[in-house]
Design a protein around this motif. Structure first.
Motif, PDB file in Angstrom:
ATOM      1  N   ASP A  71       0.805  -1.217   0.000  1.00 52.33           N
ATOM      2  CA  ASP A  71       0.000   0.000   0.000  1.00 52.33           C
ATOM      3  C   ASP A  71       0.843   1.274   0.000  1.00 52.33           C
ATOM      4  O   ASP A  71       0.353   2.346   0.330  1.00 52.33           O
ATOM      5  CB  ASP A  71      -0.953   0.012   1.197  1.00 52.33           C
ATOM      6  CG  ASP A  71      -0.243   0.000   2.534  1.00 52.33           C
ATOM      7  OD1 ASP A  71       0.978  -0.239   2.568  1.00 52.33           O
ATOM      8  OD2 ASP A  71      -0.911   0.228   3.558  1.00 52.33           O
ATOM      9  N   ILE A  72       2.110   1.177  -0.403  1.00 55.00           N
ATOM     10  CA  ILE A  72       2.932   2.391  -0.416  1.00 55.00           C
ATOM     11  C   ILE A  72       3.318   2.845  -1.819  1.00 55.00           C
ATOM     12  O   ILE A  72       3.438   4.031  -2.068  1.00 55.00           O
ATOM     13  CB  ILE A  72       4.195   2.256   0.472  1.00 55.00           C
ATOM     14  CG1 ILE A  72       5.107   1.143  -0.008  1.00 55.00           C
ATOM     15  CG2 ILE A  72       3.806   2.062   1.918  1.00 55.00           C
ATOM     16  CD1 ILE A  72       6.458   1.114   0.687  1.00 55.00           C
ATOM     17  N   ALA A  73       3.503   1.920  -2.757  1.00 54.85           N
ATOM     18  CA  ALA A  73       3.964   2.307  -4.095  1.00 54.85           C
ATOM     19  C   ALA A  73       2.995   3.269  -4.780  1.00 54.85           C
ATOM     20  O   ALA A  73       3.426   4.224  -5.427  1.00 54.85           O
ATOM     21  CB  ALA A  73       4.188   1.079  -4.960  1.00 54.85           C
ATOM     22  N   TYR A  74       1.718   3.030  -4.627  1.00 55.99           N
ATOM     23  CA  TYR A  74       0.720   3.891  -5.262  1.00 55.99           C
ATOM     24  C   TYR A  74      -0.124   4.646  -4.228  1.00 55.99           C
ATOM     25  O   TYR A  74      -1.240   5.069  -4.516  1.00 55.99           O
ATOM     26  CB  TYR A  74      -0.164   3.074  -6.209  1.00 55.99           C
ATOM     27  CG  TYR A  74       0.643   2.575  -7.386  1.00 55.99           C
ATOM     28  CD1 TYR A  74       0.910   3.408  -8.462  1.00 55.99           C
ATOM     29  CD2 TYR A  74       1.183   1.296  -7.393  1.00 55.99           C
ATOM     30  CE1 TYR A  74       1.673   2.978  -9.532  1.00 55.99           C
ATOM     31  CE2 TYR A  74       1.964   0.860  -8.466  1.00 55.99           C
ATOM     32  CZ  TYR A  74       2.194   1.702  -9.524  1.00 55.99           C
ATOM     33  OH  TYR A  74       2.959   1.266 -10.576  1.00 55.99           O
ATOM     34  N   ASN A  75       0.433   4.825  -3.051  1.00 52.50           N
ATOM     35  CA  ASN A  75      -0.228   5.599  -2.000  1.00 52.50           C
ATOM     36  C   ASN A  75      -0.366   7.049  -2.444  1.00 52.50           C
ATOM     37  O   ASN A  75       0.506   7.588  -3.120  1.00 52.50           O
ATOM     38  CB  ASN A  75       0.607   5.508  -0.715  1.00 52.50           C
ATOM     39  CG  ASN A  75      -0.094   6.078   0.485  1.00 52.50           C
ATOM     40  OD1 ASN A  75      -0.303   7.283   0.582  1.00 52.50           O
ATOM     41  ND2 ASN A  75      -0.426   5.206   1.416  1.00 52.50           N
ATOM     42  N   THR A 104      -0.173 -10.401  -0.251  1.00 51.14           N
ATOM     43  CA  THR A 104      -0.304  -8.960  -0.061  1.00 51.14           C
ATOM     44  C   THR A 104      -1.673  -8.601   0.502  1.00 51.14           C
ATOM     45  O   THR A 104      -2.626  -9.371   0.399  1.00 51.14           O
ATOM     46  CB  THR A 104      -0.106  -8.200  -1.388  1.00 51.14           C
ATOM     47  OG1 THR A 104      -1.127  -8.595  -2.289  1.00 51.14           O
ATOM     48  CG2 THR A 104       1.253  -8.459  -1.997  1.00 51.14           C
ATOM     49  N   GLY A 105      -1.746  -7.395   1.046  1.00 47.27           N
ATOM     50  CA  GLY A 105      -3.007  -6.827   1.493  1.00 47.27           C
ATOM     51  C   GLY A 105      -3.807  -7.745   2.388  1.00 47.27           C
ATOM     52  O   GLY A 105      -3.308  -8.302   3.353  1.00 47.27           O
ATOM     53  N   HIS A 106      -5.067  -7.903   2.033  1.00 45.85           N
ATOM     54  CA  HIS A 106      -5.981  -8.691   2.851  1.00 45.85           C
ATOM     55  C   HIS A 106      -5.720 -10.200   2.736  1.00 45.85           C
ATOM     56  O   HIS A 106      -6.349 -10.981   3.455  1.00 45.85           O
ATOM     57  CB  HIS A 106      -7.434  -8.370   2.477  1.00 45.85           C
ATOM     58  CG  HIS A 106      -7.803  -6.949   2.771  1.00 45.85           C
ATOM     59  ND1 HIS A 106      -7.892  -6.455   4.059  1.00 45.85           N
ATOM     60  CD2 HIS A 106      -8.052  -5.900   1.956  1.00 45.85           C
ATOM     61  CE1 HIS A 106      -8.213  -5.184   4.026  1.00 45.85           C
ATOM     62  NE2 HIS A 106      -8.307  -4.808   2.749  1.00 45.85           N
ATOM     63  N   ASP A 107      -4.822 -10.604   1.861  1.00 48.29           N
ATOM     64  CA  ASP A 107      -4.452 -12.023   1.765  1.00 48.29           C
ATOM     65  C   ASP A 107      -3.586 -12.458   2.942  1.00 48.29           C
ATOM     66  O   ASP A 107      -3.404 -13.660   3.174  1.00 48.29           O
ATOM     67  CB  ASP A 107      -3.668 -12.299   0.471  1.00 48.29           C
ATOM     68  CG  ASP A 107      -4.517 -12.121  -0.769  1.00 48.29           C
ATOM     69  OD1 ASP A 107      -5.759 -12.276  -0.665  1.00 48.29           O
ATOM     70  OD2 ASP A 107      -3.951 -11.813  -1.824  1.00 48.29           O
ATOM     71  N   ILE A 108      -3.041 -11.506   3.674  1.00 46.76           N
ATOM     72  CA  ILE A 108      -2.174 -11.847   4.806  1.00 46.76           C
ATOM     73  C   ILE A 108      -3.045 -11.985   6.053  1.00 46.76           C
ATOM     74  O   ILE A 108      -3.479 -11.017   6.647  1.00 46.76           O
ATOM     75  CB  ILE A 108      -1.093 -10.769   5.025  1.00 46.76           C
ATOM     76  CG1 ILE A 108      -0.247 -10.603   3.779  1.00 46.76           C
ATOM     77  CG2 ILE A 108      -0.217 -11.131   6.218  1.00 46.76           C
ATOM     78  CD1 ILE A 108       0.736  -9.485   3.837  1.00 46.76           C
ATOM     79  N   THR A 109      -3.305 -13.227   6.390  1.00 48.02           N
ATOM     80  CA  THR A 109      -4.108 -13.540   7.565  1.00 48.02           C
ATOM     81  C   THR A 109      -3.418 -14.662   8.342  1.00 48.02           C
ATOM     82  O   THR A 109      -2.537 -15.334   7.802  1.00 48.02           O
ATOM     83  CB  THR A 109      -5.518 -14.010   7.161  1.00 48.02           C
ATOM     84  OG1 THR A 109      -5.393 -15.255   6.461  1.00 48.02           O
ATOM     85  CG2 THR A 109      -6.230 -12.998   6.281  1.00 48.02           C
TER      86      THR A 109
END
Length: 113
Positions: A71-75, A104-109
């Motif tokens: 979430d930083i490259a295109y923040n 990535t993102g919401h896949d990290i649980t």
């Protein structure tokens, strides 16, 4: 600054381990950024840099597992969209990151880990 030093030392140590000639097995690398958001920019930038370090040591993509929120490259706060650096005036360490081979993102649980 302390966390940057620790990450740098860890990457240097990892590079030393991966270059060892006495290991004949398959080498795997897991790189994880334990935070998200613009205020934690450095955590993800260091994971991207670490990816390039282990690739340069001959570890193939299929043996590198990445965990980062992405979430930083295109923040909206990023003045150079798509560019992530981990040192002042450094190269774009986001370039070449295999998005299709990462968690990535919401896949990290907890169920993924």
């Amino acid at each position: 600054m302390k966390s940057v030093l620790i990450v740098t030392v860890c990457i240097a140590y990892l590079a030393t381990l991966l270059q060892g000639a006495d290991f004949n097995g398959k080498k795997w690398v897991v790189l994880a950024a334990a935070s998200k958001g613009w205020s934690n920019y450095g955590d993800q930038a260091d994971v991207y840099h670490g990816y390039h370090v282990v690739k340069s040591l001959g570890i193939p993509d299929e043996n590198i597992i990445l965990f980062y929120y992405n979430d930083i490259a295109y923040n909206t706060n990023n003045p150079t969209p798509g560019v992530v650096i981990n040192t002042p005036h450094g190269p774009n360490v986001y370039e070449g990151i295999p998005l299709n081979r990462s968690y990535t993102g919401h896949d990290i649980t907890p169920s993924v880990i």
